[in-house]
Design an enzyme around this catalytic site. Sequence first.
Site, PDB file in Angstrom:
ATOM      1  N   ILE A 471      30.768 -23.065   1.541  1.00 32.21           N
ATOM      2  CA  ILE A 471      32.101 -23.449   1.097  1.00 32.21           C
ATOM      3  C   ILE A 471      32.110 -24.964   0.898  1.00 32.21           C
ATOM      4  O   ILE A 471      31.829 -25.712   1.833  1.00 32.21           O
ATOM      5  CB  ILE A 471      33.170 -23.056   2.123  1.00 32.21           C
ATOM      6  N   HIS A 472      32.430 -25.409  -0.292  1.00 35.55           N
ATOM      7  CA  HIS A 472      32.358 -26.835  -0.605  1.00 35.55           C
ATOM      8  C   HIS A 472      33.748 -27.398  -0.907  1.00 35.55           C
ATOM      9  O   HIS A 472      34.529 -26.746  -1.608  1.00 35.55           O
ATOM     10  CB  HIS A 472      31.448 -27.049  -1.820  1.00 35.55           C
TER      11      HIS A 472
END
Length: 497
Positions: A471-472
Amino acid sequence: MPIKHRVQRKSLKTSHTVSSPLVTPQAHQSGVLQKLLQEDPTYDYDLIVIGGGSGGLSCAQEAAALGRRVMVLDLVVPSPQGTSWGVAGTCVNVGCVPKKLMHQAALLGQALTDSRKFGWECSQQVKHNWETMTEAIQKHVGSLNRSYQRALREKAVAYVNSYGEFVEHHKIKATNGKGQETYYTAAKFVIATGERPRYLGIQGDKEYCITSDDLFSLPYCPGATLVVGASSVALECAGFLAGLGLEVTVMVSSQLLRGFDQEMAEKVASSMQQLGVRFLRKFVPVELQQLEKGSPGKLKVVAKSTEGTEMIEGLYNTVLLAIGRDSCTKKIGLEKIGVKVNEKTGKIPVNDVEQSSVPYVYAVGDVVEGQTELTPVAVQAGRLLARRLFGGRLEKCDYINAPTVVFTPLEYGCCGYAEEKAVEVYRKENLEDRVIGFHVLGPKAGEITQGFAAAMKCGLTKQLLDDTIGIHPTCAQVFTTLETTKSSGLDITQKGC
């Protein structure tokens, strides 16, 4: 955010036990189950729990939910400074809960400072009010005490504010705060008396020093503080006191965070030093002198090197001792019924189902020898013990993969083995595929560690991490893009965020 992981080539030898009820639904409908659960009229109670902390209450409430007659005996002996508290033990009253709230208070102060870099304009100098904070914390703790008392009443657990002491087999004496004695008998007993902070053993330590038993309800700001110890409690308290703007020194006799991964322990210390915490390594206090009385007063501390004859001295407003804890097992009459206790530590040796040397006496929580001293572990162990004793279940507590977090300003979360322990147990050449140790230092490390702890219970491997989409932008995504080097069969993470 420095991170590391430890993985193993060969499969871990873990034991998984499947719940196996003693009776069928038909037995319940026919009334056979009720007969099996019939109360033993020989004793006053089916179970008496000595100690009203997290582990003891968990066991008591679960046993009561299974239809058993249960009593909890719990009386807090005041600290040398006179501090006492209500039901629910160390965690709720003088441990995890108020500690996390003070940690949060310190983080909020840092956030206020950082906010200026994001455009927030603070027209006045930010100032912290110790009394406002402690008053709010104690109100919250009080509400938790009341909720625990209400839960005990709802489950029909008899809670007696008295000190429990064995007088003979299956019989216990309960002494209340006024010295009045009452006797009770039970078929089974659970020892969950926990631990209390240790003192230095030098003149003036109990008179002039405080511990974590006293800090969270201290009615005045402690001022310049010397924290003695290298435990998680020592570093957590030093961290939030520094975060609240106080001058803090940590005096360490040996290694930091014994039992934790030592590479990560040193990174914790480094991050604290950047916030202004001063470390005095390889020294122990040998003399305490009160120079001024007050709230706070002024103390002179003389310390001696652990590696030579060097002596140093310093002036502080408060000295906080966090040098370990002693098990509360010496004055509860265990010797009268033959329960074996480690004479050095006061801890109770038990088997893999928390049973002591006396078959009808069990132990959970911090008094158990060789087990992890964590509140959620005690809660789980207590709950599973009650289910085995009275519910026909077989599951045992997993003490190895218990996640934990050290709530220093930069949090340190871990689960499974430290590198040193992993090498000892599996040898370097066997550390490659399956994740047996998880370590992270960074913001919200507790939230990150909780999820990875569940993954490790499911058999997490390095390949599964590589196959997971991150998850960025988050700190946790670094675990999906790990780069490692091989050294004597040991995978060592080289990349952080």
